[in-house]
Motif scaffolding. Sequence first.
Motif, PDB file in Angstrom:
ATOM      1  N   PHE A   1      -2.388   9.721 -12.478  1.00 40.52           N
ATOM      2  CA  PHE A   1      -1.136   9.542 -12.260  1.00 40.52           C
ATOM      3  C   PHE A   1      -0.815   8.538 -11.992  1.00 40.52           C
ATOM      4  N   ALA A   2       0.155   7.481 -11.991  1.00 35.43           N
ATOM      5  CA  ALA A   2       1.053   6.867 -11.192  1.00 35.43           C
ATOM      6  C   ALA A   2       2.927   6.955 -11.299  1.00 35.43           C
ATOM      7  N   ALA A   3       3.513   6.065 -10.712  1.00 34.92           N
ATOM      8  CA  ALA A   3       4.867   6.182  -9.930  1.00 34.92           C
ATOM      9  C   ALA A   3       5.531   6.119 -11.377  1.00 34.92           C
ATOM     10  N   TYR A   4       5.202   5.876 -12.687  1.00 40.43           N
ATOM     11  CA  TYR A   4       5.607   5.603 -13.842  1.00 40.43           C
ATOM     12  C   TYR A   4       5.581   7.044 -15.071  1.00 40.43           C
ATOM     13  N   ASN A   5       4.444   7.518 -14.552  1.00 44.51           N
ATOM     14  CA  ASN A   5       4.238   9.157 -15.500  1.00 44.51           C
ATOM     15  C   ASN A   5       4.633  11.094 -14.891  1.00 44.51           C
ATOM     16  N   THR A   6       5.324  11.278 -16.248  1.00 43.95           N
ATOM     17  CA  THR A   6       6.717  11.821 -16.087  1.00 43.95           C
ATOM     18  C   THR A   6       6.320  13.459 -16.340  1.00 43.95           C
TER      19      THR A   6
ATOM     20  N   GLY B   1       9.207   3.260  -2.710  1.00 43.82           N
ATOM     21  CA  GLY B   1       8.910   4.098  -1.969  1.00 43.82           C
ATOM     22  C   GLY B   1       7.220   4.927  -2.055  1.00 43.82           C
ATOM     23  N   ILE B   2       6.434   4.889  -0.752  1.00 42.49           N
ATOM     24  CA  ILE B   2       4.992   5.125  -1.316  1.00 42.49           C
ATOM     25  C   ILE B   2       4.663   6.314  -0.467  1.00 42.49           C
ATOM     26  N   GLU B   3       5.474   7.355  -0.250  1.00 42.20           N
ATOM     27  CA  GLU B   3       5.823   8.140  -0.139  1.00 42.20           C
ATOM     28  C   GLU B   3       6.070   8.787  -0.660  1.00 42.20           C
ATOM     29  N   ALA B   4       7.134   8.893  -1.434  1.00 43.91           N
ATOM     30  CA  ALA B   4       7.702   9.136  -2.777  1.00 43.91           C
ATOM     31  C   ALA B   4       6.419   9.380  -3.828  1.00 43.91           C
ATOM     32  N   ILE B   5       6.366   8.015  -4.087  1.00 42.05           N
ATOM     33  CA  ILE B   5       5.252   7.834  -4.878  1.00 42.05           C
ATOM     34  C   ILE B   5       4.594   8.982  -5.066  1.00 42.05           C
TER      35      ILE B   5
ATOM     36  N   GLN C   1      -9.217   3.404  -3.864  1.00 38.84           N
ATOM     37  CA  GLN C   1      -8.211   4.730  -4.915  1.00 38.84           C
ATOM     38  C   GLN C   1      -7.061   4.883  -3.988  1.00 38.84           C
ATOM     39  N   ALA C   2      -7.377   4.650  -2.783  1.00 33.51           N
ATOM     40  CA  ALA C   2      -6.137   5.330  -1.041  1.00 33.51           C
ATOM     41  C   ALA C   2      -4.634   4.200  -0.799  1.00 33.51           C
ATOM     42  N   ALA C   3      -5.124   2.720  -1.043  1.00 35.04           N
ATOM     43  CA  ALA C   3      -4.130   2.143  -1.165  1.00 35.04           C
ATOM     44  C   ALA C   3      -2.905   2.311  -1.941  1.00 35.04           C
ATOM     45  N   PRO C   4      -3.101   2.822  -3.670  1.00 40.12           N
ATOM     46  CA  PRO C   4      -1.824   3.163  -4.743  1.00 40.12           C
ATOM     47  C   PRO C   4      -1.029   4.072  -4.391  1.00 40.12           C
ATOM     48  N   HIS C   5      -2.262   5.046  -3.382  1.00 39.56           N
ATOM     49  CA  HIS C   5      -1.563   6.740  -3.407  1.00 39.56           C
ATOM     50  C   HIS C   5      -1.071   7.189  -1.877  1.00 39.56           C
ATOM     51  N   LYS C   6      -1.777   6.630  -1.095  1.00 44.22           N
ATOM     52  CA  LYS C   6      -0.787   6.568   0.245  1.00 44.22           C
ATOM     53  C   LYS C   6      -0.549   5.479   1.360  1.00 44.22           C
ATOM     54  N   ARG C   7       0.108   6.125   2.499  1.00 46.26           N
ATOM     55  CA  ARG C   7       0.700   4.609   3.260  1.00 46.26           C
ATOM     56  C   ARG C   7      -0.775   4.292   4.029  1.00 46.26           C
ATOM     57  N   VAL C   8      -1.234   3.045   3.866  1.00 47.35           N
ATOM     58  CA  VAL C   8      -2.302   2.998   4.759  1.00 47.35           C
ATOM     59  C   VAL C   8      -2.172   2.671   6.321  1.00 47.35           C
ATOM     60  N   ASP C   9      -2.815   2.637   7.160  1.00 47.85           N
ATOM     61  CA  ASP C   9      -2.068   2.086   8.371  1.00 47.85           C
ATOM     62  C   ASP C   9      -3.780   1.499   9.430  1.00 47.85           C
TER      63      ASP C   9
END
Length: 411
Positions: free
Chosen positions: A387-392, A302-306, A207-215
């Motif tokens: 939620f994901a990038a496409y939700n409003t 844009g991962i941060e924007a998502i 659940q991190a990879a879809p929603h956060k920048r991972v380093d």
Amino acid sequence: MDHPQPLDTAAIRAQFPVLDQQVHGKPLIYFDSAASAQKPLAVIDAQSDYLKHSHANVHRGVHALSQRATDAFEQARRQVQSFLNASEPEEIVWTQGTTDGINLVAQTWGRQNLQAGDRVLISRMEHHANIVPWQMLATERGLHLDVAEFLPDGSLDWDSFQNELNRGPKLVAMTYVSNTLGTVNDAARIIQAAHAAGAVVLLDGAQAAPHKRVDVQALGCDFFVFSGHKTYGPTGIGALYGKRALLDSMPPWRGGGEMIAEVSLEQGTTFAAAPFKFEAGTPHISGAIGLGAALEWMEATGIEAIAAHEEALAERTMELLREIPGMRLIGTAPSKAGVVSFVVDGIHPYDLGSLLDAQGIAVRTGQHCTQPIMDALGIPGTVRASFAAYNTFEEVETFHRALKRAITMLS
Ligand code: PMP
């Protein structure tokens, strides 16, 4: 973090054909992305182009198609490497997904390094995928499986974690982001403390990879696992990151073609180097290529924007839900991802989920493969909107109205 530009959700939605449909006569509202995200055209087209023009088996052929397929497949590995900021592509092992990656670590590193009496530390907020493989190994090997608790708001109980760490686990296996509570754990702090205690650390990044920048280098984790289908990519593909020295030291798991150096019926078999020694058999080539395209799509969007968009949607949802009588939000940690779980007094989550579905809204109901969370809270399950990038924000308002109607009908 710099303030990211707001997402252009209309432009994003236009890239997700599946969203353009009616369900039970209502426009689909897809609030189940934590279970599986929908796919943009970039992913669908990458897979389709590969299947139409370039498919052949990888790593085996001298012919043009095989070389093209191999190049695309290995390019996708480099895309995963770059997405996670791993230092080399050899640190990326293709898996079927998070579950498969955790089982791989349990069956290879675990079997090699954990003996009777050794301890493994997990938390009570783990997905079953990060519980059951350790329980199975614990039974087989006589290990102790220790559990760090969570606080009433869904945050990790640091005192409990530290107490368990003091028992000296050889492995700490923790989720970065909880799929049920939405809690974003302080992975860097967990890893630092675990390393100071001498433990190896596996992060469940589903659940991190879809929603956060991972380093992974900045985090310093030893293993990181995630699934393609939650990062806008295909099902049946995912990746395991492992530090090179660890992967090199681990024995293979599944035997077969592709993972060998030499096979002799007289002298036995020698194995390929990592990552190939963990990749027996023909891999999910189109899946890997689709996952590479998905990660590229996330970077371009844009991962941060998502992440900021999803967090804002979750915040607005929680604000609206808090006004509903009988509402109990499950998971209100200060650091949360785009997941909102709740129960309503006297109403079974399944009934709410069914009535929402009748209004075209896809939410998940039940235990979300985290039964220990439900047992700890004494609830049968939750309704979860994710939620994901496409939700409003309009979808959130529609969901709120639909939920109130459903509660009235069921009260
Ligand atoms: N861990 C977490 C936190 C998850 O959310 C999930 C999927 N719900 C998994 C592990 C398992 O992922 P998969 O089913 O893709 O292997």
